[in-house]
Design a protein around this motif. Structure first.
Motif, PDB file in Angstrom:
ATOM      1  N   ARG A   2      11.231 -58.590   7.627  1.00  0.00           N
ATOM      2  CA  ARG A   2      11.009 -57.564   6.613  1.00  0.00           C
ATOM      3  C   ARG A   2      11.322 -58.115   5.226  1.00  0.00           C
ATOM      4  NH1 ARG A   2      14.080 -52.764   8.282  1.00  0.00           N
ATOM      5  NH2 ARG A   2      12.181 -52.185   9.323  1.00  0.00           N
ATOM      6  N   TRP A   4      12.733 -57.181   1.904  1.00  0.00           N
ATOM      7  CA  TRP A   4      13.588 -56.067   1.479  1.00  0.00           C
ATOM      8  C   TRP A   4      13.290 -55.575   0.062  1.00  0.00           C
ATOM      9  CZ3 TRP A   4      15.754 -53.423   5.083  1.00  0.00           C
ATOM     10  CH2 TRP A   4      16.189 -54.040   6.256  1.00  0.00           C
ATOM     11  N   TRP A   8      17.502 -51.701  -4.516  1.00  0.00           N
ATOM     12  CA  TRP A   8      17.013 -50.347  -4.294  1.00  0.00           C
ATOM     13  C   TRP A   8      17.802 -49.419  -5.191  1.00  0.00           C
ATOM     14  CZ3 TRP A   8      18.209 -51.088   1.521  1.00  0.00           C
ATOM     15  CH2 TRP A   8      17.192 -51.842   2.132  1.00  0.00           C
ATOM     16  N   ARG A 105      11.395 -44.861   3.137  1.00  0.00           N
ATOM     17  CA  ARG A 105      10.357 -44.961   4.179  1.00  0.00           C
ATOM     18  C   ARG A 105      10.546 -46.151   5.102  1.00  0.00           C
ATOM     19  NH1 ARG A 105       5.177 -44.670   0.589  1.00  0.00           N
ATOM     20  NH2 ARG A 105       6.602 -45.849  -0.693  1.00  0.00           N
ATOM     21  N   TRP A 106      11.243 -47.199   4.676  1.00  0.00           N
ATOM     22  CA  TRP A 106      11.463 -48.382   5.505  1.00  0.00           C
ATOM     23  C   TRP A 106      12.452 -48.100   6.634  1.00  0.00           C
ATOM     24  CZ3 TRP A 106      16.446 -49.820   6.132  1.00  0.00           C
ATOM     25  CH2 TRP A 106      17.361 -49.320   5.194  1.00  0.00           C
ATOM     26  N   THR A 108      14.527 -47.105   9.771  1.00  0.00           N
ATOM     27  CA  THR A 108      14.439 -46.741  11.183  1.00  0.00           C
ATOM     28  C   THR A 108      15.815 -47.000  11.776  1.00  0.00           C
ATOM     29  OG1 THR A 108      12.143 -47.473  11.297  1.00  0.00           O
ATOM     30  CG2 THR A 108      13.298 -47.209  13.382  1.00  0.00           C
ATOM     31  N   SER A 150      15.121 -57.770  11.531  1.00  0.00           N
ATOM     32  CA  SER A 150      14.757 -57.244  10.209  1.00  0.00           C
ATOM     33  C   SER A 150      14.245 -58.362   9.348  1.00  0.00           C
ATOM     34  CB  SER A 150      15.958 -56.573   9.578  1.00  0.00           C
ATOM     35  OG  SER A 150      16.339 -55.460  10.331  1.00  0.00           O
TER      36      SER A 150
END
Length: 150
Positions: A2, A4, A8, A105-106, A108, A150
């Motif tokens: 992923r 990242w 954020w 949204r990423w 889980t 990830s």
């Protein structure tokens, strides 16, 4: 693997408290305990264990709420959004409520905890489930597996 795309940004519902995340999560979780059910008004709470050095409150002053016990739950003092938790005696990470991120949204859940208290209809896509909490000795392996995936 992923991408990242850090850092954020995130914040509470009213925007008076803002956060910046500059390190990827160690682990993502769904907690089914009745405490999380009541504090989130949902079947479970969602959190991401963020390394402490990668977590920063950039605006506002969160206040401690919830039970005021071993786990310090931090809220916006105005809108009372439950934003993050700092487990007592563990300063290496912060459990960020994933939905406080501007773009969650990423997210889980990789593990789910306290399934012994979960509502019968509640399901998650978590890879690992625990009736209570994982054993402390299992955390290293779980974080390593999460990092690989990830």
């Amino acid at each position: 693997m992923r991408e990242w795309n850090l850092p954020w940004e995130g914040g509470c519902r009213c925007g008076q408290v803002r956060l910046r995340i500059s390190a990827p999560p160690l682990l993502t979780m769904a907690c089914h305990c009745t405490g999380c059910q009541r504090m989130s008004a949902s079947a479970f709470s969602l959190s991401a264990a963020i390394p402490s050095e990668g977590f920063l409150v950039t605006k506002g002053e969160p206040v401690i709420g919830g039970l005021h016990g071993a786990h310090r739950h931090y809220f916006c003092p105005y809108c009372m959004s439950w934003m993050f938790t700092r487990p007592d005696g563990i300063d290496t990470f912060v459990n960020l409520r994933a939905t406080m991120l501007d773009d969650p949204r990423w997210f889980t859940p990789f593990i789910e905890t306290w399934t012994s208290e979960k509502l019968p209809w509640a399901t998650t896509p978590a890879v690992h489930s625990f009736e209570k909490l994982p054993a402390f000795d299992d955390l290293k392996g779980l974080t390593e597996e999460y990092a690989r995936q990830s």
